[in-house]
Design an enzyme around this catalytic site. Structure first.
Site, PDB file in Angstrom:
ATOM      1  CG  ASP A 265      -1.840   1.165   1.306  1.00  0.00           C
ATOM      2  OD1 ASP A 265      -2.727   1.254   0.444  1.00  0.00           O
ATOM      3  OD2 ASP A 265      -1.674   1.998   2.209  1.00  0.00           O
ATOM      4  CD  GLU A 307      -2.251   2.478  -3.451  1.00  0.00           C
ATOM      5  OE1 GLU A 307      -3.285   3.131  -3.604  1.00  0.00           O
ATOM      6  OE2 GLU A 307      -1.628   2.434  -2.377  1.00  0.00           O
TER       7      GLU A 307
END
Length: 538
Positions: A265, A307
């Protein structure tokens, strides 16, 4: 599908992304764990999905029937115990897994270590990898419920009765015990005695979340609240940095359970050096798990997906620092632009859309066919928006025939509607409960046929792209390395296609979409295609 036909998920990623809490519940419920709210209908609350629910759908064949070879699940480790005010005035809990509290514990709302292990084992038994969503850039908010449990002096006596409107009044910001939370050696935070956030990618506080000092080389002791937390697996380590602790905790999930990959993330907000360390140690942990258990594929390597907000098709420095793939934020918008510019309800409009998509396919094949890097493309995202539901049939075809890796967001295969609270918070609208009671059966069958065909054929992901006809739209993908070839016809229309040049001297070809066999006569096949033909060797 035979093992010989399966090219493996890293070469041909077909990744199904689900949020455990919103996917499916089975068996005993963990709702209300740690004194959390028990409001399964709330926009930002836990809804009850668990690991046992994923296992149930694995046993039912849901993922294999979609051709999926990896499942990316939301973070399974323990999240903060309370709620914080949502941006649109609602109670927001950590159902999504992005507000870590203790990386060493399984979050009781989702299950326990046994049910997590069972889920991983059920996936592996079906040739499906498990990829965990992990956070290395920040920890969870210091919410009032969690603070009241671990550091009660930091909250006011009335903290348990606060509402969204007066939430901040529940803190005792004068309490010196606030330094015993993660502590200023561990995080930047908007709390007295802590460093405030900076103004660059590595120091900025995202949405006010405490920022882990992952780039700091100072050795740190375990945070005070973790040292006294009775169920934690965290212990003081000598000469260890913040990143060293967190990387060790994350890699334990690999070492203990055989997790196959991480989706990282907010990769922009952690330094490349730290990501490289995570990859190196996770790879070693995966090898250790395989050697100790005798399970796993010796030819497989631990896989890491980044990401990087705004990243597209390009090759970037992330691929030189541990990442095997990066999420492609471009495709969703590129495909939506194509669909919006054409009237998909008309034959002429569809023809224009496929002509534009062909140029995109050629560009993606050129960039990704050489296997020097890969990206993972998607229709819908939990952080952006759902692909328009009326266009999902078109979108499924476009995505599942796209070069590179692909991600299916839970419910795109069933036309899951957005949350009814869309007006209050558009991002929350993308995370509605899976629509098990009312799936679009015809759409689901379309996804299943495309997904299983894609999994059998590495040429779709890595092959050279060549258009044969514009109307109906016909193209070939051929992968020289494996010798795999497919021919796709997108109708409606009647076609006579010379196939011997691509498939060789074969007596017939199978149309995987209809299940019929097409006879090859004089090196050609003749087809009447209603919607789609997926031609492969018999």
């Amino acid at each position: 599908m035979t093992p010989e036909q399966d090219q493996g998920f890293a070469e041909n990623p077909i990744v199904y992304f689900l949020m455990t809490d919103r996917f499916h519940a089975s068996g005993p419920s963990g709702m209300g764990s740690y004194g959390r709210l028990n409001e399964p209908g709330g926009m930002g609350t836990f809804h009850g999905g668990n690991f046992a629910g994923i296992s149930e759908k694995l046993r039912a064949g849901w993922f294999n029937e979609l051709g999926v070879n990896a499942i990316w699940i939301s973070a399974p480790y323990e999240q903060i115990h309370g709620w914080v005010p949502g941006a649109a005035g609602f109670r927001h809990e950590a159902y999504h897994g992005y507000w870590p509290l203790d990386y060493t514990c399984v979050d009781a709302n989702f299950g326990d270590r046994a049910s997590f292990r069972e889920m991983v084992s059920e996936a592996h038994a079906r040739g499906i990898a498990i990829v965990l969503d992990v956070v290395l850039g920040h920890v969870g908010y210091p919410d009032l419920n969690t603070l009241s449990q671990f550091l009660p002096a930091t909250v006011q006596p009335h903290a348990g009765t606060v509402e969204v409107e007066n939430y901040q009044a529940g803190y005792n910001l004068d309490a010196p015990q606030l330094l015993d939370w993660w502590g200023p050696a561990w995080v930047r935070a908007s709390l007295p005695g802590y460093q405030s956030g900076g103004d660059d990618e590595l120091t900025r506080l995202m949405l006010g979340l405490p920022r882990l000092l992952s780039e700091c080389d100072n050795h740190v002791a375990l945070p005070a609240f973790l040292r006294t937390k009775p169920d934690t697996g965290a212990v003081d380590l000598p000469a260890t940095t913040v990143a060293g602790y967190v990387i060790g905790w994350l890699c334990q999930w690999v070492r203990e359970f055989g997790v196959d990959g991480f989706r990282c993330d907010s990769a922009r907000h952690v330094g490349l050096r730290t990501w490289q360390r995570l990859k190196s140690q996770a790879r070693a942990a995966w090898r250790q798990w395989r050697e100790e258990t005798g399970r796993g594929d010796a030819n497989q390597q631990f896989w890491m997906l980044g990401e990087v907000f705004g990243h597209g098709l390009e090759r970037s420095a992330y691929f030189d620092h541990g990442f095997d793939s990066v999420l492609n934020f471009s495709f969703q918008h590129e495909l939506k632009d194509i669909a919006q510019a054409a009237d998909l309800a008309s034959a002429f409009g569809r023809s224009l859309a496929w002509m534009r998509l062909d140029r995109l396919y050629a560009r993606y094949a050129q960039a990704l066919g050489g296997r020097e890097h890969d990206v993972l493309s998607y229709l819908s995202s939990h952080d952006t928006e759902l692909f328009p539901r009326p266009w999902l049939h078109f979108g499924a075809t476009a995505l599942m025939l796209l070069p590179g890796g692909v991600q299916i967001f839970y419910g795109d295969e069933t036309a899951r509607p957005p949350s009814a609270h869309a007006a209050a918070d558009p991002v929350q609208a993308t995370r509605s409960d899976m629509n098990w009671s009312a799936p679009d059966v015809a759409l689901l069958r379309h996804w299943q046929l495309l997904g299983c065909f894609r999994r059998r054929h590495i040429a779709i992901a890595r092959g050279n792209h060549r258009r044969i006809s514009a109307d109906p739209y016909v193209f070939v993908r051929a992968d020289a390395r494996s010798g795999d070839v497919v021919m796709i016809v997108i109708g409606p229309g009647q076609v006579r296609l010379r196939v011997v040049d691509d498939f060789g001297p074969v007596p017939g070809l199978r149309d995987a979409y209809t299940g019929t066999t097409c006879e090859v006569v004089d090196g050609c096949v003749e087809l009447t295609v209603a919607t789609l033909a997926l031609l492969e060797r018999t």
